[in-house]
Scaffold this active site. Structure first.
Site, PDB file in Angstrom:
ATOM      1  N   TYR A   1      16.855  12.446  -8.991  1.00 13.91           N
ATOM      2  CA  TYR A   1      17.900  11.450  -9.223  1.00 13.91           C
ATOM      3  C   TYR A   1      19.054  11.642  -8.233  1.00 13.91           C
ATOM      4  O   TYR A   1      19.581  12.757  -8.082  1.00 13.91           O
ATOM      5  CB  TYR A   1      18.399  11.569 -10.677  1.00 13.91           C
ATOM      6  CG  TYR A   1      19.555  10.652 -10.961  1.00 13.91           C
ATOM      7  CD1 TYR A   1      19.470   9.294 -10.664  1.00 13.91           C
ATOM      8  CD2 TYR A   1      20.746  11.131 -11.485  1.00 13.91           C
ATOM      9  CE1 TYR A   1      20.531   8.447 -10.894  1.00 13.91           C
ATOM     10  CE2 TYR A   1      21.818  10.279 -11.734  1.00 13.91           C
ATOM     11  CZ  TYR A   1      21.702   8.939 -11.418  1.00 13.91           C
ATOM     12  OH  TYR A   1      22.766   8.102 -11.643  1.00 13.91           O
TER      13      TYR A   1
ATOM     14  N   ARG B   1      35.341  16.863 -31.803  1.00 10.98           N
ATOM     15  CA  ARG B   1      34.825  17.356 -30.512  1.00 10.98           C
ATOM     16  C   ARG B   1      33.957  18.578 -30.743  1.00 10.98           C
ATOM     17  O   ARG B   1      32.933  18.773 -30.100  1.00 10.98           O
ATOM     18  CB  ARG B   1      35.981  17.673 -29.544  1.00 10.98           C
ATOM     19  CG  ARG B   1      35.522  18.443 -28.310  1.00 10.98           C
ATOM     20  CD  ARG B   1      36.495  18.395 -27.127  1.00 10.98           C
ATOM     21  NE  ARG B   1      37.886  18.445 -27.483  1.00 10.98           N
ATOM     22  CZ  ARG B   1      38.551  19.535 -27.890  1.00 10.98           C
ATOM     23  NH1 ARG B   1      37.927  20.702 -28.010  1.00 10.98           N
ATOM     24  NH2 ARG B   1      39.834  19.484 -28.192  1.00 10.98           N
TER      25      ARG B   1
ATOM     26  N   LYS C   1      17.970   6.986 -21.228  1.00 12.16           N
ATOM     27  CA  LYS C   1      16.714   6.381 -20.792  1.00 12.16           C
ATOM     28  C   LYS C   1      15.737   6.263 -21.971  1.00 12.16           C
ATOM     29  O   LYS C   1      16.041   5.616 -22.945  1.00 12.16           O
ATOM     30  CB  LYS C   1      16.161   7.203 -19.627  1.00 12.16           C
ATOM     31  CG  LYS C   1      17.208   7.482 -18.540  1.00 12.16           C
ATOM     32  CD  LYS C   1      17.625   6.212 -17.844  1.00 12.16           C
ATOM     33  CE  LYS C   1      18.892   6.242 -17.007  1.00 12.16           C
ATOM     34  NZ  LYS C   1      19.452   7.436 -16.502  1.00 12.16           N
TER      35      LYS C   1
HETATM   36  N1  PLP Z   1      18.413  12.592 -14.688  1.00 15.81           N
HETATM   37  C1  PLP Z   1      17.625  11.562 -14.352  1.00 15.81           C
HETATM   38  C2  PLP Z   1      16.185  11.830 -14.036  1.00 15.81           C
HETATM   39  C3  PLP Z   1      18.134  10.265 -14.285  1.00 15.81           C
HETATM   40  O1  PLP Z   1      17.332   9.248 -13.940  1.00 15.81           O
HETATM   41  C4  PLP Z   1      19.520  10.043 -14.574  1.00 15.81           C
HETATM   42  C5  PLP Z   1      20.130   8.712 -14.526  1.00 15.81           C
HETATM   43  O2  PLP Z   1      19.584   7.777 -13.994  1.00 15.81           O
HETATM   44  C6  PLP Z   1      20.295  11.145 -14.912  1.00 15.81           C
HETATM   45  C7  PLP Z   1      19.722  12.400 -14.984  1.00 15.81           C
HETATM   46  C8  PLP Z   1      21.751  10.972 -15.243  1.00 15.81           C
HETATM   47  O3  PLP Z   1      21.872  10.478 -16.540  1.00 15.81           O
HETATM   48  P1  PLP Z   1      23.100   9.576 -17.081  1.00 15.81           P
HETATM   49  O4  PLP Z   1      23.048   8.282 -16.322  1.00 15.81           O
HETATM   50  O5  PLP Z   1      22.806   9.455 -18.542  1.00 15.81           O
HETATM   51  O6  PLP Z   1      24.346  10.328 -16.798  1.00 15.81           O
END
Ligand code: PLP
Length: 382
Positions: free
Chosen positions: A101, A50, A198
Protein backbone atom coordinates in the site's frame (compact mmCIF):
# COMPACT_ATOMS: atom_id res chain seq x y z
CA UNK A 1 -11.58 -20.26 18.20
CA UNK A 2 -13.09 -18.74 21.38
CA UNK A 3 -15.14 -21.23 23.39
CA UNK A 4 -14.74 -23.75 20.57
CA UNK A 5 -16.81 -21.57 18.23
CA UNK A 6 -16.11 -21.88 14.54
CA UNK A 7 -15.29 -18.76 12.52
CA UNK A 8 -18.83 -18.02 11.30
CA UNK A 9 -20.27 -18.50 14.80
CA UNK A 10 -17.61 -16.37 16.49
CA UNK A 11 -18.30 -13.60 13.95
CA UNK A 12 -21.88 -13.43 15.20
CA UNK A 13 -21.41 -14.19 18.90
CA UNK A 14 -17.87 -13.57 20.22
CA UNK A 15 -17.93 -10.57 22.58
CA UNK A 16 -21.60 -10.05 21.71
CA UNK A 17 -23.67 -11.53 24.54
CA UNK A 18 -27.09 -9.85 25.02
CA UNK A 19 -26.75 -6.59 26.96
CA UNK A 20 -27.60 -7.45 30.60
CA UNK A 21 -29.59 -4.32 31.59
CA UNK A 22 -32.17 -4.51 28.78
CA UNK A 23 -31.55 -7.75 26.92
CA UNK A 24 -30.65 -5.89 23.73
CA UNK A 25 -29.60 -8.60 21.30
CA UNK A 26 -27.11 -6.33 19.56
CA UNK A 27 -24.21 -4.65 21.35
CA UNK A 28 -25.31 -1.03 21.93
CA UNK A 29 -23.40 2.00 20.68
CA UNK A 30 -22.04 3.40 23.93
CA UNK A 31 -21.94 7.00 22.74
CA UNK A 32 -20.37 8.43 25.86
CA UNK A 33 -16.98 9.94 26.59
CA UNK A 34 -16.95 9.13 30.28
CA UNK A 35 -18.37 6.64 32.82
CA UNK A 36 -19.71 7.64 36.24
CA UNK A 37 -17.86 6.00 39.12
CA UNK A 38 -19.68 5.05 42.35
CA UNK A 39 -16.66 6.04 44.45
CA UNK A 40 -13.15 7.36 43.89
CA UNK A 41 -10.94 4.60 42.52
CA UNK A 42 -13.88 2.21 42.01
CA UNK A 43 -14.90 2.41 38.37
CA UNK A 44 -17.47 -0.12 37.15
CA UNK A 45 -15.10 -1.43 34.50
CA UNK A 46 -14.89 1.66 32.30
CA UNK A 47 -13.56 5.15 33.09
CA UNK A 48 -12.94 7.23 30.00
CA UNK A 49 -13.76 6.34 26.41
CA UNK A 50 -10.26 6.81 24.96
CA UNK A 51 -9.04 4.21 27.42
CA UNK A 52 -11.89 1.76 26.80
CA UNK A 53 -15.48 1.68 25.63
CA UNK A 54 -17.87 -1.32 25.76
CA UNK A 55 -18.66 -1.20 22.02
CA UNK A 56 -14.95 -1.15 21.21
CA UNK A 57 -14.26 -3.91 23.70
CA UNK A 58 -16.91 -6.11 22.05
CA UNK A 59 -15.30 -5.46 18.67
CA UNK A 60 -11.82 -6.30 19.98
CA UNK A 61 -13.09 -9.52 21.57
CA UNK A 62 -14.72 -10.55 18.29
CA UNK A 63 -11.63 -9.70 16.20
CA UNK A 64 -9.37 -11.71 18.51
CA UNK A 65 -11.73 -14.68 18.27
CA UNK A 66 -11.68 -14.51 14.47
CA UNK A 67 -7.88 -14.30 14.40
CA UNK A 68 -7.43 -16.96 17.06
CA UNK A 69 -5.22 -14.46 18.92
CA UNK A 70 -5.19 -13.61 22.60
CA UNK A 71 -5.56 -9.89 21.87
CA UNK A 72 -6.95 -7.44 19.33
CA UNK A 73 -6.52 -3.69 19.60
CA UNK A 74 -8.70 -1.37 17.50
CA UNK A 75 -7.62 1.91 15.93
CA UNK A 76 -9.17 4.81 14.06
CA UNK A 77 -7.68 3.71 10.72
CA UNK A 78 -5.30 1.18 9.22
CA UNK A 79 -2.59 3.84 9.18
CA UNK A 80 -3.18 4.56 12.89
CA UNK A 81 -2.80 0.83 13.54
CA UNK A 82 0.49 0.63 11.61
CA UNK A 83 1.86 3.78 13.26
CA UNK A 84 1.01 2.59 16.76
CA UNK A 85 2.41 -0.83 16.00
CA UNK A 86 5.71 0.68 14.80
CA UNK A 87 5.88 2.52 18.15
CA UNK A 88 4.90 -0.55 20.16
CA UNK A 89 7.65 -2.61 18.53
CA UNK A 90 10.23 0.08 19.43
CA UNK A 91 11.20 0.11 15.78
CA UNK A 92 14.54 1.61 14.81
CA UNK A 93 14.71 0.01 11.37
CA UNK A 94 11.90 -1.66 9.41
CA UNK A 95 11.57 -3.61 6.20
CA UNK A 96 8.47 -2.66 4.25
CA UNK A 97 7.18 -4.13 0.97
CA UNK A 98 8.22 -2.71 -2.39
CA UNK A 99 4.81 -3.88 -3.61
CA UNK A 100 2.47 -2.71 -0.89
CA UNK A 101 0.00 0.00 0.00
CA UNK A 102 1.39 3.40 -1.06
CA UNK A 103 0.29 4.98 2.22
CA UNK A 104 2.52 2.59 4.19
CA UNK A 105 5.49 3.71 2.13
CA UNK A 106 4.51 7.36 2.68
CA UNK A 107 4.22 6.79 6.43
CA UNK A 108 7.74 5.37 6.70
CA UNK A 109 9.27 7.75 4.15
CA UNK A 110 7.68 11.04 5.19
CA UNK A 111 6.64 10.60 8.82
CA UNK A 112 8.42 7.86 10.76
CA UNK A 113 11.72 8.64 9.02
CA UNK A 114 11.66 12.09 10.61
CA UNK A 115 11.29 10.45 14.01
CA UNK A 116 14.45 8.43 13.44
CA UNK A 117 12.89 5.18 12.21
CA UNK A 118 14.80 3.93 9.15
CA UNK A 119 13.31 1.64 6.52
CA UNK A 120 14.13 -0.36 3.41
CA UNK A 121 11.49 -1.22 0.83
CA UNK A 122 12.28 -4.75 -0.42
CA UNK A 123 10.81 -7.42 -2.68
CA UNK A 124 9.76 -9.92 -0.02
CA UNK A 125 9.37 -12.73 -2.56
CA UNK A 126 13.18 -12.56 -2.84
CA UNK A 127 14.66 -14.33 0.22
CA UNK A 128 18.15 -13.17 -0.68
CA UNK A 129 17.08 -9.51 -0.79
CA UNK A 130 15.30 -9.90 2.55
CA UNK A 131 18.38 -11.59 4.06
CA UNK A 132 20.64 -8.82 2.89
CA UNK A 133 18.32 -6.11 4.22
CA UNK A 134 18.07 -7.89 7.58
CA UNK A 135 21.85 -7.69 7.99
CA UNK A 136 21.48 -3.98 8.75
CA UNK A 137 19.81 -4.70 12.08
CA UNK A 138 16.05 -4.66 11.61
CA UNK A 139 13.40 -4.78 14.39
CA UNK A 140 10.26 -4.99 12.28
CA UNK A 141 9.42 -6.74 9.02
CA UNK A 142 6.07 -5.46 7.78
CA UNK A 143 4.82 -7.75 5.00
CA UNK A 144 1.73 -7.67 2.79
CA UNK A 145 0.47 -10.78 1.03
CA UNK A 146 -1.03 -10.96 -1.52
CA UNK A 147 1.03 -7.92 -2.47
CA UNK A 148 -0.48 -4.71 -3.68
CA UNK A 149 -1.06 -4.10 -6.56
CA UNK A 150 0.65 -7.10 -8.19
CA UNK A 151 -0.97 -9.83 -6.02
CA UNK A 152 2.27 -11.78 -5.53
CA UNK A 153 2.23 -14.32 -2.71
CA UNK A 154 4.81 -14.32 0.11
CA UNK A 155 5.73 -17.50 1.96
CA UNK A 156 4.78 -16.38 5.48
CA UNK A 157 6.31 -19.34 7.30
CA UNK A 158 9.67 -18.85 5.57
CA UNK A 159 9.53 -15.10 6.09
CA UNK A 160 8.75 -15.53 9.81
CA UNK A 161 11.74 -17.88 10.19
CA UNK A 162 14.01 -15.48 8.35
CA UNK A 163 12.81 -12.44 10.31
CA UNK A 164 13.21 -14.23 13.64
CA UNK A 165 16.68 -15.50 12.78
CA UNK A 166 17.57 -11.90 11.91
CA UNK A 167 16.27 -10.67 15.27
CA UNK A 168 13.14 -8.98 13.87
CA UNK A 169 9.41 -9.34 14.45
CA UNK A 170 7.21 -10.28 11.51
CA UNK A 171 3.98 -8.31 11.21
CA UNK A 172 1.62 -9.13 8.35
CA UNK A 173 -0.79 -6.65 6.83
CA UNK A 174 -3.64 -9.11 6.20
CA UNK A 175 -6.08 -6.52 4.83
CA UNK A 176 -6.43 -8.22 1.43
CA UNK A 177 -6.91 -11.78 2.65
CA UNK A 178 -8.73 -11.26 5.99
CA UNK A 179 -8.57 -13.84 8.81
CA UNK A 180 -11.17 -15.92 6.96
CA UNK A 181 -8.70 -16.69 4.15
CA UNK A 182 -5.24 -16.36 5.70
CA UNK A 183 -3.95 -16.85 9.25
CA UNK A 184 -0.50 -15.32 9.63
CA UNK A 185 -0.16 -16.11 13.36
CA UNK A 186 -0.42 -19.83 12.52
CA UNK A 187 2.54 -19.29 10.15
CA UNK A 188 4.48 -17.86 13.12
CA UNK A 189 4.00 -14.14 12.47
CA UNK A 190 4.14 -12.04 15.64
CA UNK A 191 1.21 -9.76 14.86
CA UNK A 192 -1.31 -9.00 12.16
CA UNK A 193 -2.46 -5.57 11.08
CA UNK A 194 -5.65 -4.58 9.25
CA UNK A 195 -7.18 -1.71 7.49
CA UNK A 196 -10.62 -2.66 8.82
CA UNK A 197 -11.96 -0.05 6.41
CA UNK A 198 -11.79 -2.77 3.77
CA UNK A 199 -13.19 -6.34 3.95
CA UNK A 200 -13.65 -6.44 7.72
CA UNK A 201 -16.13 -3.56 7.60
CA UNK A 202 -17.12 -4.66 4.12
CA UNK A 203 -19.60 -1.93 3.19
CA UNK A 204 -17.40 1.11 2.40
CA UNK A 205 -19.03 3.06 5.22
CA UNK A 206 -16.31 3.37 7.88
CA UNK A 207 -12.59 3.91 8.43
CA UNK A 208 -10.89 1.80 11.11
CA UNK A 209 -7.86 -0.38 11.80
CA UNK A 210 -6.76 -3.17 14.11
CA UNK A 211 -3.77 -5.15 15.30
CA UNK A 212 -4.08 -8.74 16.53
CA UNK A 213 -1.39 -10.65 18.39
CA UNK A 214 -0.83 -13.43 20.89
CA UNK A 215 2.36 -11.82 22.15
CA UNK A 216 1.12 -10.54 25.52
CA UNK A 217 3.96 -8.09 25.98
CA UNK A 218 3.33 -6.53 22.59
CA UNK A 219 -0.43 -6.49 23.27
CA UNK A 220 0.09 -4.66 26.53
CA UNK A 221 2.28 -2.08 24.85
CA UNK A 222 -0.30 -1.64 22.07
CA UNK A 223 -3.08 -1.11 24.62
CA UNK A 224 -0.94 1.39 26.49
CA UNK A 225 -0.26 3.32 23.28
CA UNK A 226 -3.89 3.03 22.14
CA UNK A 227 -4.74 5.07 25.24
CA UNK A 228 -1.60 7.21 25.44
CA UNK A 229 -1.52 8.20 21.75
CA UNK A 230 -5.29 8.03 21.32
CA UNK A 231 -5.71 6.98 17.67
CA UNK A 232 -8.96 5.21 18.53
CA UNK A 233 -12.14 4.41 16.57
CA UNK A 234 -15.40 5.98 17.75
CA UNK A 235 -18.20 3.80 19.15
CA UNK A 236 -20.40 4.09 16.06
CA UNK A 237 -17.59 2.89 13.77
CA UNK A 238 -16.90 0.01 16.17
CA UNK A 239 -20.58 -0.91 16.00
CA UNK A 240 -20.65 -0.75 12.18
CA UNK A 241 -17.55 -2.90 12.10
CA UNK A 242 -19.12 -5.47 14.42
CA UNK A 243 -22.09 -5.60 12.07
CA UNK A 244 -19.81 -6.04 9.07
CA UNK A 245 -17.86 -8.86 10.71
CA UNK A 246 -21.03 -10.94 11.12
CA UNK A 247 -21.10 -11.56 7.35
CA UNK A 248 -17.37 -11.64 6.69
CA UNK A 249 -17.29 -15.36 5.86
CA UNK A 250 -20.26 -15.13 3.49
CA UNK A 251 -18.90 -12.07 1.78
CA UNK A 252 -15.38 -13.48 1.37
CA UNK A 253 -16.75 -16.65 -0.23
CA UNK A 254 -18.59 -14.55 -2.80
CA UNK A 255 -15.74 -12.05 -3.34
CA UNK A 256 -13.38 -14.96 -4.07
CA UNK A 257 -15.84 -16.78 -6.35
CA UNK A 258 -16.59 -13.60 -8.30
CA UNK A 259 -12.87 -12.77 -8.58
CA UNK A 260 -12.33 -16.22 -10.15
CA UNK A 261 -14.94 -15.52 -12.83
CA UNK A 262 -13.57 -12.04 -13.53
CA UNK A 263 -9.88 -13.10 -13.55
CA UNK A 264 -10.53 -16.04 -15.88
CA UNK A 265 -12.55 -13.85 -18.22
CA UNK A 266 -9.81 -11.19 -18.30
CA UNK A 267 -7.18 -13.88 -18.84
CA UNK A 268 -8.98 -15.02 -21.99
CA UNK A 269 -9.40 -11.48 -23.33
CA UNK A 270 -7.20 -10.72 -26.32
CA UNK A 271 -6.22 -7.19 -25.28
CA UNK A 272 -5.30 -8.00 -21.67
CA UNK A 273 -1.55 -8.63 -21.49
CA UNK A 274 -1.36 -10.18 -18.05
CA UNK A 275 -3.76 -10.87 -15.18
CA UNK A 276 -2.49 -10.84 -11.60
CA UNK A 277 -4.58 -13.09 -9.35
CA UNK A 278 -3.11 -15.94 -7.30
CA UNK A 279 -5.98 -18.26 -8.21
CA UNK A 280 -4.82 -18.53 -11.81
CA UNK A 281 -2.73 -21.72 -12.19
CA UNK A 282 -0.36 -19.72 -14.42
CA UNK A 283 0.39 -17.23 -11.64
CA UNK A 284 3.80 -17.56 -9.97
CA UNK A 285 2.30 -17.65 -6.47
CA UNK A 286 -0.47 -20.15 -7.23
CA UNK A 287 0.92 -23.24 -5.50
CA UNK A 288 1.96 -21.26 -2.44
CA UNK A 289 -1.44 -19.57 -2.31
CA UNK A 290 -3.15 -23.00 -2.43
CA UNK A 291 -1.29 -23.95 0.72
CA UNK A 292 -1.47 -20.62 2.54
CA UNK A 293 -4.85 -19.15 1.64
CA UNK A 294 -7.80 -21.34 2.55
CA UNK A 295 -11.03 -21.59 4.49
CA UNK A 296 -12.29 -24.91 5.87
CA UNK A 297 -9.54 -26.70 3.95
CA UNK A 298 -10.56 -25.24 0.56
CA UNK A 299 -8.15 -22.86 -1.18
CA UNK A 300 -9.47 -19.31 -1.61
CA UNK A 301 -7.54 -16.66 -3.48
CA UNK A 302 -9.09 -13.35 -2.46
CA UNK A 303 -11.19 -10.79 -4.24
CA UNK A 304 -8.46 -8.48 -5.57
CA UNK A 305 -7.43 -8.74 -9.23
CA UNK A 306 -5.13 -6.53 -11.29
CA UNK A 307 -4.37 -6.61 -14.99
CA UNK A 308 -2.21 -4.91 -17.56
CA UNK A 309 -3.37 -3.33 -20.79
CA UNK A 310 -1.17 -2.32 -23.73
CA UNK A 311 -0.89 1.33 -22.63
CA UNK A 312 -1.66 3.82 -19.88
CA UNK A 313 -4.15 5.48 -22.22
CA UNK A 314 -6.16 2.26 -22.46
CA UNK A 315 -5.95 1.72 -18.70
CA UNK A 316 -7.34 5.20 -18.05
CA UNK A 317 -10.08 4.68 -20.66
CA UNK A 318 -11.23 1.43 -19.10
CA UNK A 319 -11.20 2.97 -15.61
CA UNK A 320 -13.42 5.78 -16.87
CA UNK A 321 -15.88 3.53 -18.70
CA UNK A 322 -17.09 0.94 -16.20
CA UNK A 323 -20.46 1.59 -14.58
CA UNK A 324 -20.88 -1.14 -11.97
CA UNK A 325 -17.18 -1.03 -11.05
CA UNK A 326 -17.05 2.42 -9.44
CA UNK A 327 -13.86 4.37 -10.10
CA UNK A 328 -12.60 4.85 -6.55
CA UNK A 329 -9.73 4.17 -4.18
CA UNK A 330 -10.18 1.59 -1.40
CA UNK A 331 -11.34 -2.01 -1.67
CA UNK A 332 -13.16 -4.77 0.13
CA UNK A 333 -16.70 -3.38 0.02
CA UNK A 334 -19.70 -5.24 -1.36
CA UNK A 335 -19.63 -3.01 -4.44
CA UNK A 336 -16.96 -3.55 -7.10
CA UNK A 337 -14.30 -0.87 -7.54
CA UNK A 338 -11.81 -0.11 -10.29
CA UNK A 339 -8.76 2.12 -10.01
CA UNK A 340 -5.47 3.12 -11.60
CA UNK A 341 -2.78 2.36 -8.98
CA UNK A 342 -0.03 4.50 -10.51
CA UNK A 343 -2.18 7.63 -10.31
CA UNK A 344 -4.40 6.75 -7.35
CA UNK A 345 -3.60 4.34 -4.47
CA UNK A 346 0.11 4.25 -5.22
CA UNK A 347 0.65 7.87 -6.29
CA UNK A 348 2.63 8.44 -3.09
CA UNK A 349 5.35 6.18 -4.54
CA UNK A 350 6.23 8.85 -7.13
CA UNK A 351 9.94 9.60 -6.84
CA UNK A 352 10.59 6.55 -4.64
CA UNK A 353 12.23 4.47 -7.37
CA UNK A 354 9.45 1.88 -6.92
CA UNK A 355 7.71 1.46 -10.25
CA UNK A 356 3.98 0.87 -10.64
CA UNK A 357 3.19 0.14 -14.29
CA UNK A 358 1.02 2.94 -15.71
CA UNK A 359 -0.83 0.36 -17.82
CA UNK A 360 -1.99 -1.51 -14.68
CA UNK A 361 -5.63 -1.51 -13.55
CA UNK A 362 -6.73 -2.85 -10.14
CA UNK A 363 -10.13 -4.29 -9.33
CA UNK A 364 -11.78 -4.95 -6.00
CA UNK A 365 -14.35 -7.51 -7.08
CA UNK A 366 -17.60 -7.09 -5.16
CA UNK A 367 -20.47 -9.44 -4.42
CA UNK A 368 -22.76 -8.50 -7.33
CA UNK A 369 -23.81 -11.15 -9.87
CA UNK A 370 -20.60 -12.18 -11.67
CA UNK A 371 -22.24 -12.08 -15.11
CA UNK A 372 -23.11 -8.42 -14.61
CA UNK A 373 -19.52 -7.68 -13.58
CA UNK A 374 -18.13 -9.40 -16.66
CA UNK A 375 -20.63 -7.57 -18.90
CA UNK A 376 -19.53 -4.26 -17.36
CA UNK A 377 -15.85 -5.02 -18.05
CA UNK A 378 -16.67 -6.25 -21.55
CA UNK A 379 -18.46 -2.98 -22.32
CA UNK A 380 -15.59 -0.93 -20.86
CA UNK A 381 -12.90 -2.81 -22.77
CA UNK A 382 -14.98 -2.40 -25.97
N1 PLP B 1 -3.03 -1.55 4.46
C1 PLP B 1 -3.55 -1.80 3.25
C2 PLP B 1 -3.19 -3.09 2.57
C3 PLP B 1 -4.40 -0.89 2.63
O1 PLP B 1 -4.91 -1.16 1.42
C4 PLP B 1 -4.72 0.34 3.30
C5 PLP B 1 -5.60 1.35 2.72
O2 PLP B 1 -5.91 1.33 1.55
C6 PLP B 1 -4.15 0.56 4.55
C7 PLP B 1 -3.33 -0.40 5.12
C8 PLP B 1 -4.45 1.82 5.31
O3 PLP B 1 -5.72 1.71 5.89
P1 PLP B 1 -6.69 2.95 6.23
O4 PLP B 1 -7.08 3.57 4.91
O5 PLP B 1 -7.82 2.30 6.96
O6 PLP B 1 -5.92 3.89 7.07
Amino acid sequence: MADGMRFETAAVHAGQDPEPATGAAIVPIYQTSTFVQPAVGEPRGFEYARTDNPTRRALETCLAALEGSSAAVAFGSGMAAITTLAMAADTRRALIPDDGYGGTYRLFDKVLGRLGIAYDAVDMTDAEAVGKALEQGVDLVLAETPTNPLLKVLDLRALARQAHEGGARLVVDNTFATPYVQRPLEADADAVVYSATKYLGGHSDLVAGAVTTSDEELAERLRFLQNAVGAIPGPFDCWLLLRGLKTLALRMERHCANAAVVAEWLDAHGEVEVVHWPGLPSSAGHELARAQMAAAGRPLFGGMVSFELPSEERALEVCARTRLFFLAESLGGVESLIEHPARMTHASLAGSGIEVAPSLVRLSVGIEHPDDLVADLAAALG
